[in-house]
Design a protein around this motif. Structure first.
Motif, PDB file in Angstrom:
ATOM      1  N   LEU A  65       0.995   4.714  -2.685  1.00  0.00           N
ATOM      2  CA  LEU A  65       0.494   6.009  -2.237  1.00  0.00           C
ATOM      3  C   LEU A  65       0.965   7.116  -3.168  1.00  0.00           C
ATOM      4  CD1 LEU A  65       1.036   5.710   1.627  1.00  0.00           C
ATOM      5  CD2 LEU A  65      -1.162   5.787   0.429  1.00  0.00           C
ATOM      6  N   GLU A 123      -6.047   0.727   2.348  1.00  0.00           N
ATOM      7  CA  GLU A 123      -5.171   1.652   1.616  1.00  0.00           C
ATOM      8  C   GLU A 123      -5.816   3.015   1.403  1.00  0.00           C
ATOM      9  OE1 GLU A 123      -3.022   1.737  -2.786  1.00  0.00           O
ATOM     10  OE2 GLU A 123      -3.550  -0.174  -1.846  1.00  0.00           O
ATOM     11  N   GLN A 124      -7.112   3.035   1.101  1.00  0.00           N
ATOM     12  CA  GLN A 124      -7.794   4.307   0.854  1.00  0.00           C
ATOM     13  C   GLN A 124      -7.808   5.179   2.110  1.00  0.00           C
ATOM     14  OE1 GLN A 124      -8.923   1.311   0.197  1.00  0.00           O
ATOM     15  NE2 GLN A 124      -9.155   1.191  -2.040  1.00  0.00           N
ATOM     16  N   GLU A 125      -8.011   4.548   3.263  1.00  0.00           N
ATOM     17  CA  GLU A 125      -8.019   5.319   4.511  1.00  0.00           C
ATOM     18  C   GLU A 125      -6.627   5.855   4.834  1.00  0.00           C
ATOM     19  OE1 GLU A 125      -9.852   3.465   7.865  1.00  0.00           O
ATOM     20  OE2 GLU A 125     -11.482   2.606   6.659  1.00  0.00           O
ATOM     21  N   GLY A 130      -4.366   6.651   2.653  1.00  0.00           N
ATOM     22  CA  GLY A 130      -4.180   7.785   1.746  1.00  0.00           C
ATOM     23  C   GLY A 130      -4.950   9.017   2.196  1.00  0.00           C
ATOM     24  N   ALA A 131      -6.175   8.792   2.735  1.00  0.00           N
ATOM     25  CA  ALA A 131      -6.969   9.921   3.207  1.00  0.00           C
ATOM     26  C   ALA A 131      -6.319  10.587   4.419  1.00  0.00           C
ATOM     27  CB  ALA A 131      -8.378   9.439   3.556  1.00  0.00           C
ATOM     28  N   ALA A 190       0.833  -1.201   0.000  1.00  0.00           N
ATOM     29  CA  ALA A 190       0.000   0.000   0.000  1.00  0.00           C
ATOM     30  C   ALA A 190       0.868   1.252   0.000  1.00  0.00           C
ATOM     31  CB  ALA A 190      -0.936   0.000   1.201  1.00  0.00           C
ATOM     32  N   GLU A 217      -3.687  12.842   3.195  1.00  0.00           N
ATOM     33  CA  GLU A 217      -4.276  14.071   2.654  1.00  0.00           C
ATOM     34  C   GLU A 217      -4.679  15.016   3.778  1.00  0.00           C
ATOM     35  OE1 GLU A 217      -4.376  15.213  -0.455  1.00  0.00           O
ATOM     36  OE2 GLU A 217      -3.103  13.454  -0.788  1.00  0.00           O
TER      37      GLU A 217
END
Length: 449
Positions: A24, A255-257, A259-260, A20, A263
């Protein structure tokens, strides 16, 4: 001080999220726990990141520069070797102690240094020893704490400023730890940010935690809370951090969390222009003459050793709470250390929870074993001693599980690796009932964490 290294925004590299991390977007750098990588066998994921131009910084956790003992030359050499192998522009460690020599005990965790003159003198000398042994600049991190030392003579801001002024060391400011200390010790995080010496900041950590019964636990296993992101913005409003890193050590999110969260870190940095420090506000930079002076006063190490030894004994060996400490907080810290010890042993030896019937059964058995049995030689040796303890007690009760635990222990504690024939014989024995079993103590050397 050396020229500041511009790192950017990064994330802590861990094997569980290696793939992951590689995916990124916009990742500038990663930090790796130094003790968890072998210079001659770097993980392929780290090698691929380096080939892409992603900076890798080793982050040590075992030096204990805030301890009464001088730094271990072997540990310093190991950290230096990893810096070279990773092509790192700097390395980092902690303003903490992790062990005592009188009595000889391992805390298994970063513990706070008393903010006294004795402790500062010892720390400064230890830092100078480390700086001379390392091939790249050193940065030191402020730590989170559940308890406070009685009789402190300096605030954290004063302690950090003097440390920088006298050694030239860079600072790794963990804003999550500042938030932890605000909740647990009533300290003002903005006072620390306001007092940062100009040019001293190497990079910044952000991480998550959770509050239970009025105590903040710096878990690195929860999302970064708004209070920590707010402190990051406060820091950005005072100076531009050369680097910011998101830490996550457990309960890894999708992985999405992940990345969030990165951000959200970038958004917290997107505040107005920084407010530069004025020359009048900045403490003097360390000079060569200043770095070379101020030998540790006679008896300072011994006094610090007595105080630290008494606290470690109370935390991990059932010793009395030292005079002046909050007894309840010491007990909370002791429980947290025991829980962490169980968790790390379960990760170092993942076969043990499976053999014992799952994580809950393993945790119950390990915590019962750990009472009155402090760790003295690292987590791997701890796992072996725990397994031996169970076998001596005739546990687990299930014969099949006991056979498997015996084989696991013998594989790792025996004088030499067991042969393939012995392993096959064990498998054959596992197919038939066993009438009696025992265990003898191995003579092989245990591997310390």
């Amino acid at each position: 001080m050396e020229d500041t290294v511009r790192l950017g925004v990064g994330v802590g590299w861990r094997p569980e999220i290696a793939e992951a991390v590689e995916r990124l977007p916009g990742l500038d750098w990663v930090e790796v726990v130094a003790e968890n990588v072998c210079p001659g066998h770097l993980p392929p994921s780290l090698l691929r990141l380096r080939e892409r131009g992603v900076t890798v910084v080793p982050h040590g956790v075992s030096l204990g520069l805030g301890g009464a003992q001088r730094p271990d030359p072997q540990k310093l050499a190991a950290l230096a070797e990893r810096a070279v192998a990773l092509g790192a522009p700097l390395v980092s460690e902690h303003i903490a102690f992790v062990r005592s020599s009188a009595p000889a005990l391992e805390a298994g965790h970063l513990l706070p240094v008393p903010r006294t003159r004795d402790a500062l003198e010892v720390l400064c000398e230890n830092v100078r020893i480390a700086q001379e042994a390392l091939p790249v600049p050193l940065a030191l991190e402020n730590i989170a704490a559940l308890l406070s030392w009685p009789g402190e003579e300096l605030t954290e801001a004063q302690f950090l400023a003097e440390l920088v002024g006298r050694t030239g060391v860079r600072l790794l400011i963990d804003v999550a730890n500042l938030h932890t200390n605000r909740v647990n010790r009533g300290e003002d995080p903005l006072a620390v940010l306001d007092a940062l010496p100009a040019g001293s900041l190497a990079y910044v950590h952000v991480a998550g935690g959770i509050e239970r019964d009025g105590v903040w636990h710096d878990t690195h296993a929860h999302p970064v809370p708004p209070q920590v992101l707010a402190l990051l913005s406060e820091l950005r409003g005072r100076t531009e951090p050369p680097g910011v890193l998101l830490e996550r050590d457990d309960d890894f999110p999708p992985e999405q969390e992940l990345g969030a969260e990165l951000e959200a870190v970038r958004a917290a940095l997107a505040v107005g222009p920084s407010v530069p420090f004025s020359a009048a506000d900045a403490p003097p930079a360390a000079s060569a003459a200043l770095v070379a002076c101020a030998a540790v006063p006679d008896g300072a190490r011994e006094r610090l050793e007595r105080r630290q030894g008494a606290l470690v004994a109370a935390l991990v060996a059932g010793g009395p709470v030292p005079v002046g400490f909050d007894g309840e907080r010491v007990r909370v810290q002791a429980r947290a250390l025991a829980a962490k010890r169980a968790s790390v042993v379960g990760k170092v030896a993942p076969e043990l929870p499976e053999i014992l019937g799952g994580p809950a059964a393993f945790r119950t058995a390990f915590l019962a074993y750990a009472q009155g049995r402090p760790m003295t030689a690292g987590y791997r040796r701890d796992a072996l001693d725990f397994a031996e303890h169970l076998l001596v007690q005739g546990l687990p009760e299930d014969p099949g599980a006991r056979r498997r635990l015996t084989a696991w222990w013998q594989d790792r504690a025996g004088a030499r690796p067991r042969s393939l024939g012995a392993r096959l014989l064990d498998r054959l024995r596992n197919l038939a009932p066993v009438r009696g079993e025992g265990v003898t103590r191995g003579t092989g050397e245990g591997v310390a964490a």
